[in-house]
Design a protein around this motif. Sequence first.
Motif, PDB file in Angstrom:
ATOM      1  N   LYS A 156      -3.524   7.879  21.600  1.00 23.94           N
ATOM      2  CA  LYS A 156      -4.762   7.233  20.344  1.00 23.94           C
ATOM      3  C   LYS A 156      -4.064   7.135  19.276  1.00 23.94           C
ATOM      4  CE  LYS A 156      -8.019   9.527  18.421  1.00 23.94           C
ATOM      5  NZ  LYS A 156      -9.524   9.496  18.024  1.00 23.94           N
ATOM      6  N   LEU A 157      -4.341   5.764  19.119  1.00 27.01           N
ATOM      7  CA  LEU A 157      -3.334   5.288  17.279  1.00 27.01           C
ATOM      8  C   LEU A 157      -4.164   5.240  16.527  1.00 27.01           C
ATOM      9  CD1 LEU A 157      -1.035   3.431  18.576  1.00 27.01           C
ATOM     10  CD2 LEU A 157      -0.303   5.522  18.263  1.00 27.01           C
ATOM     11  N   GLU A 158      -4.009   5.885  15.580  1.00 35.18           N
ATOM     12  CA  GLU A 158      -4.918   5.666  13.887  1.00 35.18           C
ATOM     13  C   GLU A 158      -3.680   5.074  12.732  1.00 35.18           C
ATOM     14  OE1 GLU A 158      -7.315   8.434  13.326  1.00 35.18           O
ATOM     15  OE2 GLU A 158      -9.178   7.766  15.063  1.00 35.18           O
ATOM     16  N   TRP A 159      -3.665   4.109  12.061  1.00 33.56           N
ATOM     17  CA  TRP A 159      -2.720   3.727  10.879  1.00 33.56           C
ATOM     18  C   TRP A 159      -4.557   3.801  10.262  1.00 33.56           C
ATOM     19  CZ3 TRP A 159       2.068   2.906  10.767  1.00 33.56           C
ATOM     20  CH2 TRP A 159       2.856   2.615  12.102  1.00 33.56           C
ATOM     21  N   SER A 160      -3.915   4.445   8.709  1.00 36.15           N
ATOM     22  CA  SER A 160      -3.765   4.504   6.970  1.00 36.15           C
ATOM     23  C   SER A 160      -3.195   3.595   5.990  1.00 36.15           C
ATOM     24  CB  SER A 160      -4.433   5.572   7.119  1.00 36.15           C
ATOM     25  OG  SER A 160      -5.461   5.627   5.823  1.00 36.15           O
ATOM     26  N   PHE A 161      -3.730   2.450   6.004  1.00 34.19           N
ATOM     27  CA  PHE A 161      -3.189   2.227   4.887  1.00 34.19           C
ATOM     28  C   PHE A 161      -3.904   1.499   3.406  1.00 34.19           C
ATOM     29  CE2 PHE A 161      -2.271  -0.019   8.932  1.00 34.19           C
ATOM     30  CZ  PHE A 161      -0.844   0.477   9.387  1.00 34.19           C
ATOM     31  N   PRO A 162      -3.558   3.169   3.034  1.00 37.31           N
ATOM     32  CA  PRO A 162      -4.536   2.727   1.747  1.00 37.31           C
ATOM     33  C   PRO A 162      -3.265   1.386   0.144  1.00 37.31           C
ATOM     34  CG  PRO A 162      -4.237   5.650   2.294  1.00 37.31           C
ATOM     35  CD  PRO A 162      -3.007   3.509   2.735  1.00 37.31           C
ATOM     36  N   GLY A 163      -4.723   1.162   0.189  1.00 33.33           N
ATOM     37  CA  GLY A 163      -4.228  -0.591  -0.706  1.00 33.33           C
ATOM     38  C   GLY A 163      -3.371  -1.626  -0.300  1.00 33.33           C
ATOM     39  N   GLY A 164      -3.964  -1.474   1.077  1.00 33.59           N
ATOM     40  CA  GLY A 164      -3.219  -2.761   1.506  1.00 33.59           C
ATOM     41  C   GLY A 164      -4.717  -3.005   2.715  1.00 33.59           C
ATOM     42  N   SER A 165      -4.174  -4.459   3.051  1.00 31.72           N
ATOM     43  CA  SER A 165      -5.543  -5.115   3.647  1.00 31.72           C
ATOM     44  C   SER A 165      -4.653  -5.781   4.891  1.00 31.72           C
ATOM     45  CB  SER A 165      -5.410  -6.207   2.799  1.00 31.72           C
ATOM     46  OG  SER A 165      -6.686  -6.889   3.826  1.00 31.72           O
ATOM     47  N   PRO A 166      -4.970  -5.089   6.421  1.00 32.28           N
ATOM     48  CA  PRO A 166      -6.066  -4.505   6.584  1.00 32.28           C
ATOM     49  C   PRO A 166      -5.433  -2.817   6.278  1.00 32.28           C
ATOM     50  CG  PRO A 166      -4.840  -4.608   8.957  1.00 32.28           C
ATOM     51  CD  PRO A 166      -4.595  -5.429   7.716  1.00 32.28           C
ATOM     52  N   ASP A 167      -7.125  -1.887   5.643  1.00 26.52           N
ATOM     53  CA  ASP A 167      -6.639  -0.296   4.771  1.00 26.52           C
ATOM     54  C   ASP A 167      -6.423   0.491   6.284  1.00 26.52           C
ATOM     55  OD1 ASP A 167      -8.837  -0.666   6.184  1.00 26.52           O
ATOM     56  OD2 ASP A 167     -10.029  -0.123   3.983  1.00 26.52           O
ATOM     57  N   SER A 168      -6.999  -0.134   7.825  1.00 24.52           N
ATOM     58  CA  SER A 168      -6.504   0.770   8.635  1.00 24.52           C
ATOM     59  C   SER A 168      -6.420   0.076  10.317  1.00 24.52           C
ATOM     60  CB  SER A 168      -7.698   1.354   9.183  1.00 24.52           C
ATOM     61  OG  SER A 168      -9.320   0.868   8.841  1.00 24.52           O
ATOM     62  N   SER A 169      -5.797   0.285  10.754  1.00 22.37           N
ATOM     63  CA  SER A 169      -5.928  -0.347  12.572  1.00 22.37           C
ATOM     64  C   SER A 169      -5.653   1.102  13.923  1.00 22.37           C
ATOM     65  CB  SER A 169      -4.834  -1.256  12.244  1.00 22.37           C
ATOM     66  OG  SER A 169      -3.510  -1.925  13.448  1.00 22.37           O
ATOM     67  N   THR A 170      -5.940   0.197  15.068  1.00 23.93           N
ATOM     68  CA  THR A 170      -5.877   1.361  15.613  1.00 23.93           C
ATOM     69  C   THR A 170      -4.314   0.154  17.317  1.00 23.93           C
ATOM     70  OG1 THR A 170      -7.326   0.168  17.079  1.00 23.93           O
ATOM     71  CG2 THR A 170      -7.449   2.402  16.164  1.00 23.93           C
ATOM     72  N   GLU A 171      -4.017  -0.565  16.416  1.00 25.50           N
ATOM     73  CA  GLU A 171      -3.309  -1.488  17.319  1.00 25.50           C
ATOM     74  C   GLU A 171      -1.452  -0.873  16.687  1.00 25.50           C
ATOM     75  OE1 GLU A 171      -3.997  -3.994  18.840  1.00 25.50           O
ATOM     76  OE2 GLU A 171      -5.604  -3.967  18.850  1.00 25.50           O
ATOM     77  N   SER A 172      -0.503  -1.385  18.034  1.00 24.97           N
ATOM     78  CA  SER A 172       0.787  -0.614  18.349  1.00 24.97           C
ATOM     79  C   SER A 172       1.763  -1.288  16.365  1.00 24.97           C
ATOM     80  CB  SER A 172       1.397  -0.425  18.607  1.00 24.97           C
ATOM     81  OG  SER A 172       1.192  -0.590  20.261  1.00 24.97           O
ATOM     82  N   ASN A 173       1.155  -2.787  16.542  1.00 22.53           N
ATOM     83  CA  ASN A 173       2.082  -3.620  15.272  1.00 22.53           C
ATOM     84  C   ASN A 173       1.240  -4.306  14.281  1.00 22.53           C
ATOM     85  OD1 ASN A 173       5.088  -3.623  17.175  1.00 22.53           O
ATOM     86  ND2 ASN A 173       3.349  -4.185  18.614  1.00 22.53           N
ATOM     87  N   VAL A 174       1.305  -3.852  12.919  1.00 24.07           N
ATOM     88  CA  VAL A 174       0.493  -4.437  12.519  1.00 24.07           C
ATOM     89  C   VAL A 174       1.177  -5.466  11.247  1.00 24.07           C
ATOM     90  CG1 VAL A 174      -1.575  -3.720  10.696  1.00 24.07           C
ATOM     91  CG2 VAL A 174      -0.618  -2.932  12.987  1.00 24.07           C
TER      92      VAL A 174
END
Length: 706
Positions: free
Chosen positions: A66-84
């Motif tokens: 499983k992958l979990e990205w977190s991007f505070p201050g960004g849009s999107p602020d989260s993702s589970t994709e490999s490339n964002v």
Amino acid sequence: MLLKKLSFYRAFLIGLCFIASLSCEDDDVREVTLYDKGTVEVNASTTSIAFGETVTFSETSTKVNKLEWSFPGGSPDSSTESNVTVTYSTPGSFDATLEVTYIDNQTETKTFKILVEGPDEPLPFGDTPVSLPGVIEAENYDLGGQGVAYNDTEEENLAVSAGSPTYRADDGIDIEVSDTRTNIGYTNADEWANYTVEVANAGPYDFDFQVASGSDDGGKSLKIQLLNQDTGVVSDLGETGDFPNTGGWGTYTSLVASGINLPAGTQTIRIFFTGGGTNVDNFTVTESSTQGGGGVPLGPLNIAIATNNVDNEAGYIAALELAGHTVEAISQKYENLDASGVATLNGFDLVIISRNNNSGTYGTDPGVRANWMSVTTPVIIISPYVARTSRLQLFDNDNGIDGVGSSLDAVIATHPVFTGIDLTSGNTGDITTSGLHVVDTPSAGNGTIIATTGGANYVTLAEWNANTEFYAGSSMAAGKRMFMAASGTYDFNDIGTKYFLNVVEYIVSGSVYVEGVDTSGGSTDPGKTLGFYTERITDENNLATEPENNANYIITTVTNAAEGSEAIYAQFDAVNSDNPQTYGAMLTINPTTAPFALAEYGFMNISLKAPTENTKNIRLRFNTNNGNYWVTLSTADTDAIYGMVRDGQWHTLKIPFGDIKLNGDGLPLDVTTVEVSAFRLRTDDADFDITANYDWYLDDIYFSQN
């Protein structure tokens, strides 16, 4: 000997077996190993960007569950994709984190620190901000280059390519340099220039642009914006509106945007070009004195009418006297004006030079012209013959004077002279029963064109400040001057009469008073008005309640107001409001004392502003003891209903109660029986769309007798 050989072979075989056994043990170890340890392989395209830019994150990790990205201050602020790809719209330092869960449920994280830089610091031309009030030369925009100090749609400097000398080393905007002026030219839509200024006092200001256009379509509106240097957010403050061809690219005229609210201190002002065809030399910023609807009631004026036919002035005299003014009209008294006449006229509050004059006695003699220039009292010149270049020189034109129409096109629709007049698509409609006598010219030189004649583009109403040449090489007057097209005998209808009296009041006081509306606080005429005000004391005439969100609105207070410095902003947000709904958007204002009666009133007055993206219908609704009554502001109307245009500008609407009907199409509001429990701004059921724009700004809502 044989025994020795056998011993050797036996030892050799034993060695081979030992080696083989070791090989077998090694194979056994590999067979029980399930997998190699997973790895986190991740990359960021950059870790330092300017706000509004993007960062692309990619990962090629192994043995991932499983992958979990977190991007505070960004849009999107989260993702589970490999490339964002993530957009950062706010300056600051943010941690972008990837958490990887392997197939054995062990986790590992990777963090990037993303630095998002804000806009460059203000870099004023000449190192010092321009003090306001003051004059800003258009070509002296900020330092910093393309995208920071200005936006120009082509790299080539078109002015230099056309033979102009280069004005500045960092020249990116197309600047024309001539013997008489230096100006911005070759403009296109969406270009802009920033100016760092120091504003002395917060409040409303007037922006007076010197502009020229040789385009057949005329010049396009200049939008005034405020750039927040901390966040990069750009706010619209107001705009000038389009203007007609001035007679050539080098023929400049005044173009005014009034009532632009500026905060105090160091600010960055942006001038945004909404279209091409506009040359700009400079703009003068003064503290605003032209706030329609403000001020105090104008006291009776002592007015002199210069005429040689008093009988033909009867209609003008009657209109002025009915408004409470006193009028002196004596045939030929001020023809061939001398020093004694100047002294007499300077004792009046206003002078009107009527159409009924022998123009040869007004300025043909240079001495007479000089006497008229020395009159410090404001003067309205109704006669186009007196206004031409061979007389009092308001216009550089001597030809084509005649009646060309009976209606006005408002060039500055927000000008105080249109207070209380319902503008329809920028046109007042017919104001006279016959024709207007105008000068055949679209240019007012150094003056400000307020209105042109319907369909003809001839100057119908214009003003010139005191001690300003009417045009290059002309005379200049010691007092304010206005030209107002009219006719020899009084033929204004009701709209025209209101317009005429507004012009009279404006040239003397700089504003047009509206009964019951006072920018200083509180209602001005108890018993005459009632309403919801954003900046008033709370009394029996001011219901003064805070608006409530019933559906999908985020409600805030903003400083860019129709009057004063506060207004209500209802931002449509179907996700983040405190009351998301699927049926529509609605804002409610409840009175402090309910219900309240409207028996003494006949009109609802409301100031509204909406962006161009707002293309849906809205209802202005009363909840009453007899049901819901409303009027719909529909975008399907070919004309702007009650003067409402969704152009990002304030418009004050005056709506008769007779147009406010039960359920929108039933019986009209009967003020003798109806009592109101609430006012609501609500979307129309028929075209509600959860993805549409329903943003609205509201300022004072009040009810008047007339």
